[in-house]
Enzyme design. Structure first.
Site, short mmCIF file in Angstrom:
data_model
loop_
_atom_site.label_atom_id
_atom_site.label_comp_id
_atom_site.label_asym_id
_atom_site.label_seq_id
_atom_site.Cartn_x
_atom_site.Cartn_y
_atom_site.Cartn_z
CD GLU A 194 -3.07 -1.27 2.00
OE1 GLU A 194 -4.19 -1.58 1.59
OE2 GLU A 194 -2.84 -1.01 3.20
CD GLU A 199 -3.69 -7.39 2.77
OE1 GLU A 199 -4.73 -6.88 3.20
OE2 GLU A 199 -2.60 -6.78 2.75
C1 GAL Z 1 -5.28 -4.14 3.74
C2 GAL Z 1 -3.88 -3.85 4.22
C3 GAL Z 1 -3.58 -4.54 5.52
C4 GAL Z 1 -4.70 -4.34 6.49
C5 GAL Z 1 -5.98 -4.81 5.91
C6 GAL Z 1 -7.16 -4.53 6.79
O1 GAL Z 1 -5.70 -3.18 2.83
O2 GAL Z 1 -2.93 -4.23 3.28
O3 GAL Z 1 -2.39 -4.04 6.01
O4 GAL Z 1 -4.79 -2.99 6.79
O5 GAL Z 1 -6.24 -4.11 4.71
O6 GAL Z 1 -7.10 -5.21 7.98
MG MG Z 2 -2.42 -0.10 5.05
#
Ligand code: GAL
Ligand code: MG
Length: 964
Positions: free
Chosen positions: A383, A456
């Site tokens: 990010e 993710e």
């Molecule tokens: C993503 C990010 C993570 C965490 C997650 C939400 O966008 O990469 O670091 O913030 O969202 O828990």
């Molecule tokens: Mg972040």
């Protein structure tokens, strides 16, 4: 300082305070400047240099200091460093003396590096990893890079070694580098040690390149992490050994080919998690024991990959991944998410002034971790938008290590909607929280040069995530899709105690840290103390490497599918049994047939269809795939996978005829309706339209009679919907009673009919509910509810069901349905059908922020029993969901920490017709359409029945069907 460092995050030790923000910087943004009020930790300790170290080069190494620091040895300033999750080595030879020395370190919380360390986690400073001294001979191996090259058949290999030797002495030296390769048992793999001579000028350096052919070595993979041992011995001109550097080697390849990334030629699936470094008492100073625990838990839950979100981990973690077998996406310590809020995400990422800082973070990571077989991809951070500095990072990584792939989600984010654009930098497309539908669309794309992964997905905050199953069906369907990593592994709760000694886990805001992002830091598959959550159990099931399909159950025929990428199922033992009513009827062991990776075989289980079938009884065939021998991560007998099938057995339920029941009488007494049977007395409240009391053989069966309920304590994943639900008034529904009528149908049955309109204040929508109670002489009470929505209802409902309260003494719960763990309609794969018994206490899942929990799905019946064996049975017609708590829904809803919950002196029981799914909308898609509970006209029934010890058991009572 090994071993001493824990707790040296000064915010964890009471100096300053932990502060949690997800995206935003907690200080004014004005790079590279930081606040002048800069929390600072001063550390000082003595250390001893033995005489035998004279003549050696002495280095002082820090594995992790957050965020910047100065170092003094014996009062002399040695240097400065930054880059919190990266190592720093200082040559302190000239500053130390034999005997005692003093080390002083000053650690600053804020530095310009803080702008690049805006990961979603606690802001915590201090020395949080090992600090140690290294003594090296003047002529030593400064660096080495080992990589293995496999031939086109992925069989024979060449071991490439690049060795950099330093000469820190004042004269030219010559010598020899001797290389030995040993197998896992310590036996030499190459007959004669490999030797390479060198000579290095004073204070000079030389690089040697060595290639060793190895015929058909064992290959390393997460499934079979075979490690060889490499010994690099530096010898002087007289053949004396100066030093030996041991290293572990895994023969494996990683490449991009025909649109997939391949490990040893196979397009593997990443069954991954995102792991932050966190410990509930020590912050980011994670002890080795906790790392081992993490790795073992991952292996035990069929996980094969870790993304080190969002920074390089403690170096020992990679040793564990090499050893136990986990693929690693190694991520640079880089995130500047706070600029997204300022709508200027590329500000640093595209600024040439920051290029060196970016590249430094990449380079130090690659240099540190390049010899680990577990690392398959380098990630450019998280990010941080996408800019020229990312390209420079990738260039540097490829220059040092051309053997691994590059990952960066930020680049895919930029080009995602434009299919013509190819990534300039990343080798794989990577997205976050992409929906199942979109994944199907991506999976169907043909002719793509690169695969797609989810770096993710499935946000595991609080209760959830839902629909893991669907993701994996899609990953297995499309070759382009190579899996993903659940967000995230562990809740980052910090253990605290209330003044009166109740332990709880704190989150953002609990330390007066403002501004903060509350419990968004509590979003893992493990609770902060590393106890697996129901979400992890579900993930394990969905990832199972063995899948079984029914072929012909009558003759025990099933198809066993091996879903491993490399190994056969030979390491597993297969056992089976047939179970009915919680009793094992048959069972045995079976030789595990040899099934290669990706293949399947039809197997006949030597079971017999039940000869005499008990009426109304289900027969289940269970298969268990367990470890046939001990592994480093679990003992023999550990269940890796399982399957369950309902046998096709016809067994009509036993019938109870109304005519044969004892009589019931009904009489009106003021506002009450008194219904008397042989063993019971049931009082109906004619004003409130509910059962007011129910006494069976002298014992109270109810504290509060059943009534419709549409509310649940919102889960974290309900976050957005809950706003809508509350706005609609679903948490404040009022029950208006329009009529209560009764009639004696015949001498053995009384019927009470209640019509009610259940609606929130303010609005004009509502649900018209008609309850029909048939109260039988046997003591059975069948409740049927018919609901008709009226007006414009909210889009979804949390649940539709009956809620009642039972006496505290009836806290022994048994049920037949899915269990033993909690489950929801979109997260129930991990729970098999069976008869289970638990106390109400054990049905509760202590989510860090209290919320809906403890549900059981596909339940045929549930009983609540007191210590005298008396109790109440509830039977689904045919099925229901249930939960039972010491807390009311309102208690769970109102509490924001576990310590705020106080046990009530009654049990709240939900007998639900349906509950809304879980989804993962706290940071991702909501429930799939099939798991959404939409307002609709409904009709459901269930049967309640008190029982005592001496009569028929609840198991048998539950099977009965009332007739006539
Ligand atoms: C993503 C990010 C993570 C965490 C997650 C939400 O966008 O990469 O670091 O913030 O969202 O828990
Ligand atoms: Mg972040």
């Amino acid at each position: 300082m090994h071993g001493d460092v824990y707790g040296l995050m000064f915010m964890m030790a009471g100096y300053g305070r932990p502060h949690y923000t997800n995206v935003i910087y907690p200080f004014p943004v004005d790079p590279p400047r930081v606040p002048s009020e800069n929390p600072t930790g001063c550390y000082r300790r003595d250390f001893y240099i033995p005489e035998s170290w004279q003549g050696y080069q002495i280095a002082l190494r820090f594995e992790g200091v957050d965020s910047a620091f100065h170092v003094w040895v014996n009062g002399n300033e040695v240097g400065y460093s930054q880059g919190s999750r990266l190592p720093t080595e200082f040559d302190i030879t000239r500053w130390v003396r034999v005997g005692m020395n003093t080390l002083a370190v000053r650690v600053y919380q804020w530095s310009d590096g803080s702008y690049l360390e805006d990961q979603d986690m606690w802001w915590l400073s201090g020395i949080f990893r090992d600090v140690y001294l290294l003594a090296r001979p003047k002529v030593h191996l400064f660096d080495y890079f080992v990589h293995t090259q496999l031939d086109e058949k992925y069989k024979d290999a060449v071991l490439h070694i690049k060795a950099v030797l330093n000469n820190a002495s004042q004269q030219e030296v010559s010598g020899e580098l001797e290389v030995k390769l040993l197998d896992a048992h310590g036996c030499p793999v190459i007959e004669n040690p490999f030797k390479e001579e060198f000579s290095i000028s004073a204070n000079g350096q030389t690089t040697l390149g060595i290639e060793i052919p190895v015929s058909n070595p064992e290959k390393w993979s997460a499934e079979s992490p075979y490690l060889y041992k490499l010994l690099l011995a530096v010898k002087d001109a007289d053949g004396r050994i100066l030093e030996v550097i041991p290293s572990r080697v895994g023969f494996r390849s990683i490449e991009l080919k025909d649109g997939n990334f391949l490990v040893n030629g196979v397009a593997i699936k990443l069954k991954g998690v995102n792991r932050h470094e966190h410990h509930p008492d020590l912050g980011r100073a994670v002890p080795l024991g906790a790392m081992v625990q993490d790795v073992i838990l991952m292996k035990r839950h069929n996980i094969n990959a870790v993304r080190t979100s969002h920074y390089p981990d403690d170096p020992r973690f990679y040793d564990l991944c090499d050893e136990y077998g986990l693929y690693v996406i190694d991520e640079a310590d880089l995130e500047c998410h706070g600029f997204a809020v300022l709508k200027d995400w590329e500000r640093l990422s595209d600024d040439p002034e920051w290029e060196e800082a970016y590249v430094d973070r990449m380079e130090r990571m690659v240099q540190r971790d390049k010899n680990h077989p577990c690392v398959i991809m380098w990630s450019l951070g998280n990010e941080s938008g996408f800019g020229r500095n990312h390209e420079a990072m990738a260039r540097k990584a490829r220059e040092i290590d051309p053997t691994r792939l590059i990952h960066y989600e930020g680049e895919t984010r930029l080009i995602f909607d434009n299919e013509e654009v190819e990534p300039r930098v990343a080798d794989v497309y990577s997205t976050m929280y992409t929906s199942v539908d979109k994944m199907i669309e991506l999976g169907q794309k043909t002719g793509m040069k690169r695969p797609h992964i989810l770096c993710e997905y499935a946000h595991a905050m609080g209760n959830g995530p839902g629909n893991l199953k669907e993701y994996w069906e899609v990953f297995y369907t499309y070759k382009r899709l190579q899996g993903g990593c659940v967000w995230e592994w562990l809740d980052h709760g910090i253990r605290r105690r209330t003044a009166d000694g109740k332990e709880y886990f704190a989150y953002g805001g609990d330390f007066g840290d403002q501004p903060n992002d509350g419990n968004f830091v509590i979003d893992g598959l493990l609770f902060p103390d590393r106890t697996p959550s129901p979400g992890l159990i579900e993930y394990k099931k969905v990832l199972e490497p063995v899948k079984v399909e029914a072929v012909d159950l009558k003759v025990g025929k099933v198809r066993i599918i091996n879903r491993y990428d490399f190994i056969s199922l030979d390491h597993l033992a297969l056992s089976w049994n047939v179970v009915a009513d919680g009793q094992v009827l048959q069972g045995g062991q079976l030789d595990m047939p040899h099934i290669k990776a990706g293949e399947s075989r039809i197997v006949t289980i030597p079971m017999q269809m039940p000869q005499t079938v008990k009426p109304g009884t289900d027969y289940w065939l269970n298969l268990h795939f367990t470890l046939a021998s001990d592994t480093p991560w679990a003992e023999r007998g550990y269940e890796v996978a399982w399957a369950q099938f309902k046998l096709p057995v016809e067994s009509p339920a036993p019938k109870v005829h109304v005519a044969s029941m004892p009589p019931v009488s009904c009489e009106q007494q003021g506002n009450k309706l008194l219904i008397l049977g042989a063993d019971f007395e049931l009082v109906f409240d004619r004003v409130r339209g509910v059962i007011q009391s129910w006494i069976y053989q002298g014992m109270d069966m109810l504290v509060k009679g059943p009534r419709m309920n549409f509310w649940r304590a919102p889960t974290d994943n309900d976050v957005h919907e809950a706003v809508m639900w509350r706005k609609a008034g679903l948490d404040r529904m009022q029950h208006r009673i329009d009529s209560v009528e009764f009639k004696a149908c015949d001498k053995n049955v009384v019927q009470v009919k209640v019509t009610s309109r259940i609606a929130p204040p303010v609005y004009d929508w509502g649900i018209l509910c008609e309850y029909i109670y048939n109260i039988y002489g046997s003591g059975d009470v069948v409740v049927e509810v018919h609901g008709v929505p009226q007006g414009k209802l909210p889009d979804t409902l949390p649940r539709i069901g009956l809620q009642m309260a039972l006496p505290a003494c009836m806290d022994a719960v048994s049920w037949y349905g899915r269990g033993p763990g909690e489950s929801y309609c979109d997260s129930k794969e991990a729970n098999r059908f069976g008869v289970y018994s638990r106390k109400v206490d054990d049905l509760y899942t202590p989510y860090v922020r209290p919320q809906e929990n403890g549900n059981r799905t596909d339940v045929r019946w549930v009983s609540f029993t007191n210590s005298r064996g008396m109790g109440l049975l509830a039977v689904g017609m045919p099925q229901m969901e249930f939960s039972a708590h010491w807390f009311t829904t309102q208690d769970l809803d109102a509490a924001s920490h576990t310590y705020e919950l106080t046990r009530r002196d009654f049990i709240t029981v939900n007998l639900d017709y349906r509950q809304h799914g879980l989804g993962s909308a706290s940071c991702g898609p909501g429930q799939l359409p099939q798991y959404r509970l939409l307002p609709h006209e409904f009709n459901f029934s269930l049967r309640l029945r008190p029982f005592s010890k001496d009569a028929i058991s609840p198991v048998e009572l539950a099977k009965q069907v009332i007739e006539g």
